[in-house]
Design an enzyme around this catalytic site. Structure first.
Site: not given
Ligand SMILES: *Cc1c(COP(=O)(O)O)cnc(C)c1O
Length: 417
Positions: A75, A152, A200, A238, A326
């Site tokens: 995303t 998807n 992803s 980081t 989702c």
């Protein structure tokens, strides 16, 4: 979690972490916890593993390691590519499609509210795109075209190479969301010719919470997350070292499994799909048969609701889904299927089965053994079924409520049995 066996057919939602991946990550969760930006040995050592992983992932898509930016998820990668294109060009128009992942659909809606202009290209009934329409939609104020590589929900593949060529000829940036593709099709960014590409890790047997954005050399990229100089100044924060290392190992596995495993998964998918379509009447495949990922099948079961099917499947330990994870939980039919022209009623009866490298023949046998009686049972109590005796003077809302009550009863019976 109980030790009960699950039959997992939802690999487009997420995938099991490969044992090889969690093993590769372990040392970075225990002894190698230094900050990769630190100059001393203890940090530099960790930095080296981050760069090893970057090289492995670059190899997976035939990119240069310098073209890879690690992000927190698919995303973020999608949002940041579009964000960069808008602010670097100062233009106000974005082109995407009506069948994208919610990462793009909802970002597009958000941009509209901020005063940008967003075109959601329609699709044909088989899920394909009209490239002439794409070409006609590109305007002088178009900043970027963002079109997914493979869907998807249906597995339908878009011709990214041709789409990128159209964008180049018009001088417009091109992004593709390739999250569903690694391990299923070979990705070669040099052939594709896109400026940006998203991946992803959790869709390829690595953990959730790590992704990447490929940015082609010489394509301008303005960061989305600004802070430290990590990722060559292109993404502050980081680095998520253990997950990056896991992502790297998963990239190697995806390359390793691309051929034999893919052929095996395709055969399982085809057996599942062909058996359902030939033994359960009034079932239909959604999306092109050929131009599709090898692991995905999306099937319409007429006169029943997917929610009901999924509940009963869940009752016997089978995991599948309707639409994208989702949007599950909302009663809206899939935006992908309605964009393909399915009526909301038919779209509500569609289930996606997405297979993966851990599925076996036994899993498919188990699913096939249960799906037919579940559909027959639901159809027998379904007021949507035209053979249902109560079908005259049909009131959709009352029918829905009754249907849900019947379902609750059916579920109770199932549990009691
Ligand atoms: C899963 C998925 C995403 C989102 O990836 P996250 O890492 O979960 O943010 C985006 N696009 C497609 C096509 C996906 O399948």
């Amino acid at each position: 979690m109980s030790q009960r066996k699950f039959y997992y057919f939802d690999n487009n939602a997420t995938t099991r972490i490969a044992p090889e991946v969690s093993q590769a990550m372990q040392p970075f969760l225990t002894e190698f916890w230094g900050n990769p930006s630190s100059a001393y040995q203890f940090g530099a050592q960790v930095q080296k593993h981050v760069e090893d992983a970057r090289a492995k992932i670059a190899a997976l898509i035939n990119a240069d390691p310098k073209e890879i930016i690690f992000t927190s998820c698919g995303t973020e990668s999608n949002n940041s590519a579009i964000h960069s294109a808008l602010i670097s060009t100062g233009k106000k128009h974005v082109i995407t499609t009506a069948v994208e992942h919610s990462a793009n659909i909802n970002y597009g809606e958000f941009l509209r509210k901020q005063g940008y202009d967003v075109t959601f290209l329609p699709v044909e009934p088989d899920g394909s795109l009209d490239l002439h329409l794409l070409e006609k939609s590109i305007r002088p104020d178009t900043a970027i075209v963002s079109i997914m590589y493979a869907n998807n929900e249906t597995g339908v593949i878009f011709p990214i190479e041709e789409i990128a060529a159209i964008c180049r000829s018009k001088g417009v940036l091109c992004h593709t969301d390739a999250v569903q593709v690694p391990g299923k099709l070979k990705i070669d960014v040099k052939n594709l010719g896109v400026d940006f590409l998203s991946l992803s890790a959790h869709k390829l047997h690595a953990p959730k919470g790590i992704g990447l954005l490929y940015v082609k050399r010489r394509t301008k990229y303005l960061p989305y997350i600004i802070g430290g100089h990590q990722e060559r100044g292109k993404r502050g924060g980081t680095e998520n070292v253990p997950y990056i290392v896991g992502f790297g190992r998963a990239a190697d596995l995806a390359t390793e499994f691309l051929h034999d495993e893919n052929t095996r998964v395709r055969a399982l998918r085809d057996r599942l799909e062909n058996t359902i379509l030939s033994t359960i009447p009034n079932t239909f495949r959604n999306g092109s048969k050929e131009n599709r990922l090898p692991n995905t099948t999306n099937i319409a079961f007429e006169f029943v609701e997917a929610e009901a099917i999924l509940l009963l499947l869940d009752g016997v330990g089978i995991c599948a889904s309707s639409g994208s994870a989702c949007t599950t939980g909302s009663l809206d039919p899939s935006h992908v299927l309605t964009a393909m022209g399915l009526t909301p009623m038919r779209a509500r009866g569609c289930v996606r089965f997405s297979l993966g490298i851990y599925n076996t023949d036994e899993d498919v046998d188990f699913l096939l053994k249960h799906i037919k009686p579940i559909i027959e049972r639901l159809r027998a109590i379904s007021p949507l079924n035209p053979e249902h005796p109560d079908n005259t003077n049909y009131d959709i809302d009352a029918a829905r409520i009754k249907h849900e009550q019947d379902l609750a009863e059916a579920l109770k019976d199932e549990k009691a049995a």
